[in-house]
Design an enzyme around this catalytic site. Structure first.
Site, short mmCIF file in Angstrom:
data_model
loop_
_atom_site.label_atom_id
_atom_site.label_comp_id
_atom_site.label_asym_id
_atom_site.label_seq_id
_atom_site.Cartn_x
_atom_site.Cartn_y
_atom_site.Cartn_z
CG ASP A 38 -70.17 105.00 -38.62
OD1 ASP A 38 -69.75 103.82 -38.54
OD2 ASP A 38 -71.38 105.28 -38.79
CB THR A 135 -69.64 89.74 -47.64
OG1 THR A 135 -70.44 88.59 -47.42
CG2 THR A 135 -70.14 90.41 -48.91
CG ASP A 136 -69.34 84.32 -46.99
OD1 ASP A 136 -70.17 85.24 -46.88
OD2 ASP A 136 -69.39 83.26 -46.31
CD GLU A 137 -74.25 87.47 -47.40
OE1 GLU A 137 -75.22 87.82 -48.07
OE2 GLU A 137 -74.21 87.54 -46.16
CE1 TYR A 160 -73.66 93.66 -47.57
CE2 TYR A 160 -73.92 91.28 -47.58
CZ TYR A 160 -73.21 92.40 -47.19
OH TYR A 160 -72.07 92.29 -46.44
CB SER A 163 -74.22 96.71 -53.53
OG SER A 163 -74.26 96.17 -52.22
CE LYS A 164 -69.11 94.63 -48.75
NZ LYS A 164 -68.53 95.75 -47.96
CG ASN A 190 -67.84 88.75 -38.68
OD1 ASN A 190 -66.99 89.51 -38.26
ND2 ASN A 190 -67.64 88.00 -39.76
CE LYS A 199 -76.79 92.36 -40.94
NZ LYS A 199 -75.48 92.92 -40.67
NE ARG A 224 -76.44 82.68 -44.83
CZ ARG A 224 -77.13 82.07 -45.79
NH1 ARG A 224 -76.88 80.80 -46.09
NH2 ARG A 224 -78.07 82.71 -46.46
N GLY A 293 -84.79 84.66 -53.02
CA GLY A 293 -83.40 84.51 -53.48
C GLY A 293 -82.47 84.03 -52.37
CG HIS A 294 -82.73 82.12 -47.85
ND1 HIS A 294 -83.56 81.82 -46.80
CD2 HIS A 294 -81.50 82.28 -47.29
CE1 HIS A 294 -82.87 81.80 -45.68
NE2 HIS A 294 -81.62 82.07 -45.96
P1 NAD Z 1 -72.98 97.28 -39.72
O1 NAD Z 1 -74.21 97.46 -40.53
O2 NAD Z 1 -73.06 96.82 -38.30
O3 NAD Z 1 -72.14 98.65 -39.69
C1 NAD Z 1 -72.00 99.46 -40.82
C2 NAD Z 1 -71.45 100.81 -40.35
O4 NAD Z 1 -71.28 101.63 -41.52
C3 NAD Z 1 -72.39 101.56 -39.41
O5 NAD Z 1 -71.66 102.12 -38.33
C4 NAD Z 1 -72.99 102.64 -40.28
O6 NAD Z 1 -73.34 103.82 -39.56
C5 NAD Z 1 -71.86 102.90 -41.27
N1 NAD Z 1 -72.35 103.44 -42.55
C6 NAD Z 1 -73.38 102.96 -43.29
N2 NAD Z 1 -73.56 103.74 -44.37
C7 NAD Z 1 -72.62 104.72 -44.30
C8 NAD Z 1 -72.30 105.82 -45.13
N3 NAD Z 1 -73.00 106.08 -46.25
N4 NAD Z 1 -71.27 106.61 -44.78
C9 NAD Z 1 -70.56 106.37 -43.65
N5 NAD Z 1 -70.84 105.35 -42.82
C10 NAD Z 1 -71.86 104.53 -43.15
O7 NAD Z 1 -72.06 96.32 -40.60
P2 NAD Z 1 -71.03 95.19 -40.14
O8 NAD Z 1 -71.77 93.93 -39.96
O9 NAD Z 1 -70.17 95.70 -39.07
O10 NAD Z 1 -70.18 95.04 -41.49
C11 NAD Z 1 -69.03 95.85 -41.72
C12 NAD Z 1 -68.43 95.47 -43.06
O11 NAD Z 1 -68.07 94.09 -43.06
C13 NAD Z 1 -69.37 95.67 -44.24
O12 NAD Z 1 -68.62 96.17 -45.32
C14 NAD Z 1 -69.89 94.27 -44.55
O13 NAD Z 1 -70.22 94.14 -45.91
C15 NAD Z 1 -68.68 93.44 -44.16
N6 NAD Z 1 -68.98 92.05 -43.71
C16 NAD Z 1 -69.90 91.83 -42.72
C17 NAD Z 1 -70.14 90.52 -42.28
C18 NAD Z 1 -71.11 90.23 -41.16
O14 NAD Z 1 -71.38 89.05 -40.87
N7 NAD Z 1 -71.67 91.23 -40.48
C19 NAD Z 1 -69.44 89.47 -42.86
C20 NAD Z 1 -68.50 89.74 -43.87
C21 NAD Z 1 -68.28 91.04 -44.28
P1 TYD Z 2 -78.47 87.05 -41.54
O1 TYD Z 2 -78.03 87.15 -40.13
O2 TYD Z 2 -79.40 88.09 -42.08
O3 TYD Z 2 -77.14 86.99 -42.42
P2 TYD Z 2 -76.95 86.63 -44.01
O4 TYD Z 2 -78.25 86.66 -44.69
O5 TYD Z 2 -76.06 87.74 -44.44
O6 TYD Z 2 -76.31 85.28 -44.03
O7 TYD Z 2 -79.14 85.65 -41.75
C1 TYD Z 2 -78.45 84.43 -41.45
C2 TYD Z 2 -79.34 83.27 -41.83
O8 TYD Z 2 -80.50 83.28 -40.98
C3 TYD Z 2 -79.88 83.38 -43.25
O9 TYD Z 2 -79.96 82.07 -43.80
C4 TYD Z 2 -81.27 83.96 -43.08
C5 TYD Z 2 -81.70 83.38 -41.73
N1 TYD Z 2 -82.64 84.23 -40.95
C6 TYD Z 2 -83.84 83.69 -40.46
O10 TYD Z 2 -84.15 82.50 -40.67
N2 TYD Z 2 -84.68 84.50 -39.76
C7 TYD Z 2 -84.40 85.81 -39.51
O11 TYD Z 2 -85.23 86.52 -38.87
C8 TYD Z 2 -83.16 86.36 -40.00
C9 TYD Z 2 -82.79 87.80 -39.75
C10 TYD Z 2 -82.30 85.52 -40.71
#
Ligand code: NAD
Ligand code: TYD
Length: 352
Positions: A38, A135-137, A160, A163-164, A190, A199, A224, A293-294
């Site tokens: 990390d 991700t589902d996005e 985002y 890129s995924k 999550n 988030k 969501r 682009g929401h």
């Molecule tokens: P997060 O942002 O909490 O954590 C990302 C981690 O990656 C951090 O510890 C960061 O230090 C590390 N990182 C970032 N850039 C890096 C680099 N260049 N080299 C090495 N480490 C690096 O993210 P998360 O929410 O835990 O998501 C983890 C994975 O799951 C991601 O790939 C995300 O796309 C995917 N995902 C997340 C969600 C969600 O709801 N959070 C849902 C579906 C999929």
């Molecule tokens: P987020 O947690 O950023 O996840 P994602 O965009 O990957 O789904 O946002 C979840 C939802 O909440 C999304 O519809 C955007 C909305 N949102 C707000 O309304 N206000 C906020 O301050 C944030 C961060 C998100």
């Protein structure tokens, strides 16, 4: 302790989901040595792993997946048997202000890992596996009805998700072209302990604690599908061990919420926990300018992983939210640490 017979690299293990995956694998498989790579960006936090960091079968490696030579060298040094790749830039709003950072980490970083695995495994793929967490996005936005299946066409709308999507395509192409054994999972939103407060859910928990306004984007009618993070970690464990090579699995909570309804539920639960008057936190809701682009709605059809591997979510939403709120209230120090410094600048720029 069992003899170590597998070396697993987990990337992004100091982040939100990654830390739960590291803990799950370390505590479930004493014959594994877990290497957590990390870069410790703003989202990475070793505090997330305090309880397991001294285990003998755990090694933390600080490093950046965009550094090609470094990634190649650690694969040569350790010759990992498997990779679970979570490291990413993960926040849609940040991708709108700095898209290139997402290309670097999510696309180039993934390429570096794929190339290093391909080189070191050198077509000897027996018992090797590259697991890409996505991700589902990538599927874009749903209308009022329908669900994302594994066959839904990719249609990403944010930098985002683009890129995924790109990294998913590269992983699949390495499977087709070089025979690299891979699995990909695409998961819904999550929530849970250790979630970085940029988030929706952790940001709003933090703001409710501090009686700050709750910035709901647009009309709040965006939907969501929420999954408790430990259920995601269980699914990742299962797919890593039992999923079929060259397959994709969708993971979701069967748990759709409109943002505004979720925020109102959160306010109600927080008022109870904080002994505030019912309705007090709801007063903090403020409708703000929409995200460009929401995506209107995400919702996952998780029947494939259910039928093939027997996975389904185990934590219902009220129970999960309750656990999450309790964790944040009991870990005020964690919250204070991550919301000082750079976070304050981010917050004032983002919500000015
Ligand atoms: P997060 O942002 O909490 O954590 C990302 C981690 O990656 C951090 O510890 C960061 O230090 C590390 N990182 C970032 N850039 C890096 C680099 N260049 N080299 C090495 N480490 C690096 O993210 P998360 O929410 O835990 O998501 C983890 C994975 O799951 C991601 O790939 C995300 O796309 C995917 N995902 C997340 C969600 C969600 O709801 N959070 C849902 C579906 C999929
Ligand atoms: P987020 O947690 O950023 O996840 P994602 O965009 O990957 O789904 O946002 C979840 C939802 O909440 C999304 O519809 C955007 C909305 N949102 C707000 O309304 N206000 C906020 O301050 C944030 C961060 C998100």
């Amino acid at each position: 302790m069992n003899k170590i017979n597998r070396k697993i690299l987990i990337t992004g293990g100091a982040g939100f989901i990654g830390s739960h995956v590291v803990r799950r694998l370390l505590t479930s498989y004493s014959n594994y040595h877990i290497f957590n790579l990390d870069a410790l960006t703003y989202a990475g936090n070793l505090e997330n792993l305090k309880d397991i960091e001294t285990l003998a079968n755990y090694t933390f490696i600080k490093g950046d997946i965009t550094d090609e030579a470094f990634i190649s060298s650690i694969f040569k040094t350790y010759n990992f048997d498997g990779v679970i790749h979570l490291a990413a830039e993960s926040h849609v709003d940040r991708s709108i202000t700095d898209p290139l950072a997402f290309v670097k980490t999510n696309v180039i970083g993934t390429m570096n890992l794929l190339n290093a695995a391909k080189e070191v495994w050198n077509e000897n793929f027996n018992n090797k596996r590259f697991y890409h967490v996505s991700t589902d996005e990538v599927y874009g936005s749903l209308g009022e009805t329908g669900l994302f299946t594994e066959d839904t066409s990719y249609d990403p709308n944010s930098p985002y998700s683009a890129s995924k999507a790109s990294s998913d395509h590269f992983v699949r192409s390495y499977g087709e072209t070089y025979g690299l054994p891979y699995v990909i999972t695409n998961c819904s939103n999550n929530y849970g302990p250790n979630h970085f407060p940029e988030k929706l859910i952790p940001l709003f928990i933090n703001n409710i604690i501090n009686k700050q306004s709750l910035p709901v984007y647009g009309d709040g009618n965006y939907t969501r599908d929420w999954l408790f993070v430990e259920d995601h970690a269980v699914a990742i464990d299962l797919v890593f061990h039992k999923g079929k090579n060259q397959e994709t699995y969708n993971i979701g909570g069967f748990n759709e919420w409109k943002n505004i309804d979720l925020v109102k539920l959160l306010c109600k639960l927080m008022d109870q926990k904080l002994n505030r008057k019912q309705g007090e936190s709801e007063q903090l809701i403020t409708y703000v300018k929409d995200r460009p682009g929401h995506d209107l709605r995400y919702a996952i059809d998780a029947n494939k992983i259910n039928k093939e591997l027997g996975w389904k979510p185990s934590v219902n939403f009220e129970e999960g939210l309750d656990k999450t709120i309790d964790w944040f209230l009991e870990n005020q120090k964690w919250l204070d640490n991550v919301t000082s410094g750079e976070y304050k600048e981010y917050y004032s720029k983002m919500y000015k």
